[in-house]
Write an enzyme that holds these catalytic residues in place. Sequence first.
Site, PDB file in Angstrom:
ATOM      1  N   GLY A 126      33.627  48.119  63.489  1.00  0.00           N
ATOM      2  CA  GLY A 126      33.845  48.708  62.169  1.00  0.00           C
ATOM      3  C   GLY A 126      34.963  48.024  61.417  1.00  0.00           C
ATOM      4  O   GLY A 126      36.072  47.877  61.947  1.00  0.00           O
ATOM      5  N   GLY A 135      36.135  49.036  58.358  1.00  0.00           N
ATOM      6  CA  GLY A 135      36.642  49.895  57.293  1.00  0.00           C
ATOM      7  C   GLY A 135      38.154  49.834  57.282  1.00  0.00           C
ATOM      8  O   GLY A 135      38.763  48.892  57.802  1.00  0.00           O
ATOM      9  N   PHE A 136      38.799  50.850  56.745  1.00  0.00           N
ATOM     10  CA  PHE A 136      40.251  50.845  56.666  1.00  0.00           C
ATOM     11  C   PHE A 136      40.892  50.745  58.051  1.00  0.00           C
ATOM     12  O   PHE A 136      41.787  49.940  58.277  1.00  0.00           O
ATOM     13  CB  PHE A 136      40.752  52.114  55.957  1.00  0.00           C
ATOM     14  N   GLY A 137      40.410  51.552  58.997  1.00  0.00           N
ATOM     15  CA  GLY A 137      40.995  51.560  60.330  1.00  0.00           C
ATOM     16  C   GLY A 137      40.790  50.260  61.068  1.00  0.00           C
ATOM     17  O   GLY A 137      41.731  49.671  61.620  1.00  0.00           O
ATOM     18  N   VAL A 178      26.195  48.085  66.134  1.00  0.00           N
ATOM     19  CA  VAL A 178      26.364  48.488  67.531  1.00  0.00           C
ATOM     20  C   VAL A 178      25.519  49.724  67.820  1.00  0.00           C
ATOM     21  O   VAL A 178      25.524  50.680  67.047  1.00  0.00           O
ATOM     22  CB  VAL A 178      27.847  48.767  67.838  1.00  0.00           C
ATOM     23  N   GLU A 195      36.214  64.104  41.612  1.00  0.00           N
ATOM     24  CA  GLU A 195      36.192  62.809  40.933  1.00  0.00           C
ATOM     25  C   GLU A 195      34.827  62.529  40.324  1.00  0.00           C
ATOM     26  O   GLU A 195      34.723  62.056  39.181  1.00  0.00           O
ATOM     27  CB  GLU A 195      36.557  61.698  41.919  1.00  0.00           C
TER      28      GLU A 195
END
Length: 276
Positions: free
Chosen positions: A17, A19-21, A85, A176
């Site tokens: 992954g 993403g941010f992490g 995965v 939002e």
Amino acid sequence: MSSAKDGRSGPRVVIVGAGFGGLEVARALGGTEARVTVVDRRNYHLFVPLLYQVATAALAPGSISAPIRSVLARHDNVHVLLGEVHEVDAERRRIAFDGRTLDYDVLVLAPGSGQSYFGHDEWARFAPGLKTVEDAREIRGKLLMAFERAEMAEDPEERERLMTVVMVGGGPTGVEMAGAVAELAKQTLKREFRHIRPENARVILLEALPRLLAPFPEALAAFAQKALERLGVEVRTGAMVEGMDEQGVIAGGERIAVATVIWTAGVRAAPVGRWL
């Protein structure tokens, strides 16, 4: 298949992954002795908090995405592989994706999250969520096409249905999105049509709890609601969705005729548990 063969002797770290992490871990390990491999099913990192602006035609998808390889290019010990995965063999320390395997010493699972419909997955076909660029494009298409169809509609009730947009979920994304849709209808599209008045479109935000933005302080939630109402958004709290179909939504015992429903409630983790 093993990790990068670049002369380093550090542990083989596989990050699933980007993403941010996942990106933060990869960047933190950049320049170390670790042999890092990042695996993601897409070759770009997506700034998810701004997806609502892509969905309302305020931004192009390229404005909120960046190639993973470019982001990590300066770290020679970090390699990127494209793949999805589907299995983790913890005993053998190996992951499987797209017909190949990758061995690891340390595994970091950061595959992100998906949409939760609280046991009503059948609603997904009527109310798309907002997690990917594809989701944003689908929503944008539905929004704009609804106004085009309203421009040609002769039945006043059908025209009103086509010019009604419902957001389900009053968290940050719902707030939002509701504001952005209201601005799209009442400002951006205001002078684009001849037979309808987009500024008269109904934008409804449904929240099952007693107030918006439940994790935030009550004062901020009240401020957000007032800001939405100034934009013309109908905010309905304590309105749990009980059903939906192609013609509308049932919430709080009332049926709302609506053409465009956007799901902004509920998050579920990626299927890491099943892999393990």
